[in-house]
Design a protein around this motif. Sequence first.
Motif, PDB file in Angstrom:
ATOM      1  N   VAL A  89       0.838  -1.201   0.000  1.00  0.00           N
ATOM      2  CA  VAL A  89       0.000   0.000   0.000  1.00  0.00           C
ATOM      3  C   VAL A  89       0.874   1.253   0.000  1.00  0.00           C
ATOM      4  O   VAL A  89       0.669   2.170  -0.812  1.00  0.00           O
ATOM      5  N   GLN A  90       1.855   1.307   0.887  1.00  0.00           N
ATOM      6  CA  GLN A  90       2.708   2.497   0.928  1.00  0.00           C
ATOM      7  C   GLN A  90       3.497   2.642  -0.362  1.00  0.00           C
ATOM      8  O   GLN A  90       3.733   3.741  -0.829  1.00  0.00           O
ATOM      9  N   LEU A  91       3.882   1.524  -0.967  1.00  0.00           N
ATOM     10  CA  LEU A  91       4.618   1.580  -2.225  1.00  0.00           C
ATOM     11  C   LEU A  91       3.747   2.166  -3.336  1.00  0.00           C
ATOM     12  O   LEU A  91       4.207   2.975  -4.149  1.00  0.00           O
ATOM     13  N   GLY A  92       2.473   1.790  -3.351  1.00  0.00           N
ATOM     14  CA  GLY A  92       1.543   2.360  -4.324  1.00  0.00           C
ATOM     15  C   GLY A  92       1.350   3.852  -4.114  1.00  0.00           C
ATOM     16  O   GLY A  92       1.316   4.630  -5.076  1.00  0.00           O
ATOM     17  N   LEU A  93       1.226   4.257  -2.861  1.00  0.00           N
ATOM     18  CA  LEU A  93       1.092   5.687  -2.557  1.00  0.00           C
ATOM     19  C   LEU A  93       2.364   6.444  -2.941  1.00  0.00           C
ATOM     20  O   LEU A  93       2.303   7.587  -3.407  1.00  0.00           O
ATOM     21  N   ASN A  94       3.503   5.814  -2.777  1.00  0.00           N
ATOM     22  CA  ASN A  94       4.781   6.412  -3.162  1.00  0.00           C
ATOM     23  C   ASN A  94       4.789   6.711  -4.664  1.00  0.00           C
ATOM     24  O   ASN A  94       5.118   7.822  -5.083  1.00  0.00           O
ATOM     25  N   GLY A 108      -1.650  20.126  -3.975  1.00  0.00           N
ATOM     26  CA  GLY A 108      -2.478  19.820  -2.812  1.00  0.00           C
ATOM     27  C   GLY A 108      -2.845  18.348  -2.727  1.00  0.00           C
ATOM     28  O   GLY A 108      -2.789  17.746  -1.648  1.00  0.00           O
ATOM     29  N   LEU A 109      -3.225  17.737  -3.852  1.00  0.00           N
ATOM     30  CA  LEU A 109      -3.535  16.308  -3.850  1.00  0.00           C
ATOM     31  C   LEU A 109      -2.286  15.482  -3.547  1.00  0.00           C
ATOM     32  O   LEU A 109      -2.367  14.454  -2.860  1.00  0.00           O
ATOM     33  N   ALA A 110      -1.151  15.924  -4.057  1.00  0.00           N
ATOM     34  CA  ALA A 110       0.102  15.234  -3.754  1.00  0.00           C
ATOM     35  C   ALA A 110       0.398  15.301  -2.256  1.00  0.00           C
ATOM     36  O   ALA A 110       0.877  14.325  -1.671  1.00  0.00           O
ATOM     37  N   LEU A 114       0.854  12.290   0.330  1.00  0.00           N
ATOM     38  CA  LEU A 114       2.009  12.163   1.229  1.00  0.00           C
ATOM     39  C   LEU A 114       1.586  11.916   2.670  1.00  0.00           C
ATOM     40  O   LEU A 114       2.249  11.174   3.394  1.00  0.00           O
ATOM     41  N   VAL A 115       0.506  12.527   3.093  1.00  0.00           N
ATOM     42  CA  VAL A 115       0.000  12.276   4.451  1.00  0.00           C
ATOM     43  C   VAL A 115      -0.414  10.811   4.575  1.00  0.00           C
ATOM     44  O   VAL A 115      -0.071  10.134   5.562  1.00  0.00           O
ATOM     45  N   LEU A 116      -1.129  10.308   3.571  1.00  0.00           N
ATOM     46  CA  LEU A 116      -1.531   8.902   3.577  1.00  0.00           C
ATOM     47  C   LEU A 116      -0.312   7.982   3.484  1.00  0.00           C
ATOM     48  O   LEU A 116      -0.247   6.952   4.170  1.00  0.00           O
ATOM     49  N   PRO A 141      15.130   5.454   7.605  1.00  0.00           N
ATOM     50  CA  PRO A 141      15.548   6.593   6.768  1.00  0.00           C
ATOM     51  C   PRO A 141      14.472   7.012   5.773  1.00  0.00           C
ATOM     52  O   PRO A 141      14.311   8.202   5.494  1.00  0.00           O
ATOM     53  N   TYR A 142      13.742   6.062   5.247  1.00  0.00           N
ATOM     54  CA  TYR A 142      12.639   6.349   4.320  1.00  0.00           C
ATOM     55  C   TYR A 142      11.541   7.127   5.036  1.00  0.00           C
ATOM     56  O   TYR A 142      10.988   8.090   4.490  1.00  0.00           O
ATOM     57  N   LEU A 143      11.235   6.752   6.258  1.00  0.00           N
ATOM     58  CA  LEU A 143      10.225   7.477   7.035  1.00  0.00           C
ATOM     59  C   LEU A 143      10.697   8.907   7.312  1.00  0.00           C
ATOM     60  O   LEU A 143       9.916   9.856   7.194  1.00  0.00           O
ATOM     61  N   LEU A 144      11.968   9.074   7.637  1.00  0.00           N
ATOM     62  CA  LEU A 144      12.507  10.426   7.858  1.00  0.00           C
ATOM     63  C   LEU A 144      12.452  11.249   6.568  1.00  0.00           C
ATOM     64  O   LEU A 144      12.059  12.422   6.584  1.00  0.00           O
ATOM     65  N   TRP A 145      12.841  10.650   5.456  1.00  0.00           N
ATOM     66  CA  TRP A 145      12.820  11.359   4.172  1.00  0.00           C
ATOM     67  C   TRP A 145      11.392  11.731   3.787  1.00  0.00           C
ATOM     68  O   TRP A 145      11.131  12.822   3.283  1.00  0.00           O
ATOM     69  N   THR A 146      10.448  10.819   4.042  1.00  0.00           N
ATOM     70  CA  THR A 146       9.046  11.088   3.732  1.00  0.00           C
ATOM     71  C   THR A 146       8.510  12.214   4.611  1.00  0.00           C
ATOM     72  O   THR A 146       7.715  13.037   4.145  1.00  0.00           O
ATOM     73  N   THR A 147       8.941  12.272   5.848  1.00  0.00           N
ATOM     74  CA  THR A 147       8.561  13.373   6.734  1.00  0.00           C
ATOM     75  C   THR A 147       9.072  14.696   6.163  1.00  0.00           C
ATOM     76  O   THR A 147       8.322  15.674   6.047  1.00  0.00           O
ATOM     77  N   TYR A 148      10.340  14.721   5.786  1.00  0.00           N
ATOM     78  CA  TYR A 148      10.935  15.910   5.179  1.00  0.00           C
ATOM     79  C   TYR A 148      10.193  16.281   3.884  1.00  0.00           C
ATOM     80  O   TYR A 148       9.856  17.454   3.664  1.00  0.00           O
ATOM     81  N   ALA A 149       9.912  15.269   3.047  1.00  0.00           N
ATOM     82  CA  ALA A 149       9.207  15.515   1.791  1.00  0.00           C
ATOM     83  C   ALA A 149       7.819  16.090   2.046  1.00  0.00           C
ATOM     84  O   ALA A 149       7.336  16.938   1.280  1.00  0.00           O
ATOM     85  N   GLY A 150       7.177  15.651   3.118  1.00  0.00           N
ATOM     86  CA  GLY A 150       5.858  16.188   3.454  1.00  0.00           C
ATOM     87  C   GLY A 150       5.926  17.666   3.796  1.00  0.00           C
ATOM     88  O   GLY A 150       5.099  18.457   3.331  1.00  0.00           O
ATOM     89  N   PHE A 151       6.911  18.041   4.589  1.00  0.00           N
ATOM     90  CA  PHE A 151       7.077  19.460   4.922  1.00  0.00           C
ATOM     91  C   PHE A 151       7.439  20.267   3.674  1.00  0.00           C
ATOM     92  O   PHE A 151       6.950  21.390   3.502  1.00  0.00           O
ATOM     93  N   LEU A 152       8.257  19.684   2.818  1.00  0.00           N
ATOM     94  CA  LEU A 152       8.631  20.375   1.583  1.00  0.00           C
ATOM     95  C   LEU A 152       7.414  20.542   0.669  1.00  0.00           C
ATOM     96  O   LEU A 152       7.176  21.635   0.134  1.00  0.00           O
ATOM     97  N   ASN A 153       6.634  19.486   0.504  1.00  0.00           N
ATOM     98  CA  ASN A 153       5.422  19.556  -0.311  1.00  0.00           C
ATOM     99  C   ASN A 153       4.468  20.617   0.254  1.00  0.00           C
ATOM    100  O   ASN A 153       3.901  21.425  -0.493  1.00  0.00           O
ATOM    101  N   PHE A 154       4.311  20.638   1.573  1.00  0.00           N
ATOM    102  CA  PHE A 154       3.444  21.631   2.215  1.00  0.00           C
ATOM    103  C   PHE A 154       3.940  23.046   1.931  1.00  0.00           C
ATOM    104  O   PHE A 154       3.158  23.942   1.580  1.00  0.00           O
ATOM    105  N   ALA A 155       5.245  23.255   2.079  1.00  0.00           N
ATOM    106  CA  ALA A 155       5.808  24.589   1.843  1.00  0.00           C
ATOM    107  C   ALA A 155       5.618  25.019   0.389  1.00  0.00           C
ATOM    108  O   ALA A 155       5.251  26.168   0.123  1.00  0.00           O
ATOM    109  N   ILE A 156       5.819  24.116  -0.537  1.00  0.00           N
ATOM    110  CA  ILE A 156       5.627  24.449  -1.951  1.00  0.00           C
ATOM    111  C   ILE A 156       4.161  24.753  -2.228  1.00  0.00           C
ATOM    112  O   ILE A 156       3.832  25.702  -2.955  1.00  0.00           O
TER     113      ILE A 156
END
Length: 161
Positions: A89-94, A108-110, A114-116, A141-156
């Motif tokens: 499931v997470q791989l599909g969301l990725n 916004g949908l992205a 990312l939250v899911l 490390p993937y969870l940390l990167w995804t956390t960072y990516a979420g903040f980056l996506n939010f900022a963008i």
Amino acid sequence: MTPERQERGRLAVGLVFWLGVVFLAAYTGSRFMPGAWYAELDKPSWTPPNAAFGPVWTALYVMMAVAAWLVWARCGAAGAPAALTAFLVQLGLNATWSWLFFGRQAIGLALLDLVLLWAALAATTTLFWRKRPLAGALLAPYLLWTTYAGFLNFAIWRLNR
């Protein structure tokens, strides 16, 4: 053929399988590249350079595949259905994130994806940790990167509404 040799063969085939599954998702996501649209977006100063994404994601995808393989090798699919399903499931969301963000340019949908993804990945990491701690650690490390990516996506998203 000895049982040990059969087991080594089964494990090798399993590793190739999990690498294939993960890199199929990576390939799917890679069909949607940043391009000119992304270059024109307002981005925060802490956005990594584009050249960083390839090496980071390659390492993360290898660790993801090895983590899934470790759980599968220890438990089999029947012994870890929740963990391996959560992984898929997470791989599909990725893979979906790249299509939403770069393909549809739906920031916004992205972000929602990312939250899911983060929730599914946190669950996967926990489930993997319970089956094989090293597998859970490989996803950290993937969870940390995804956390960072979420903040980056939010900022963008905020900068480009």
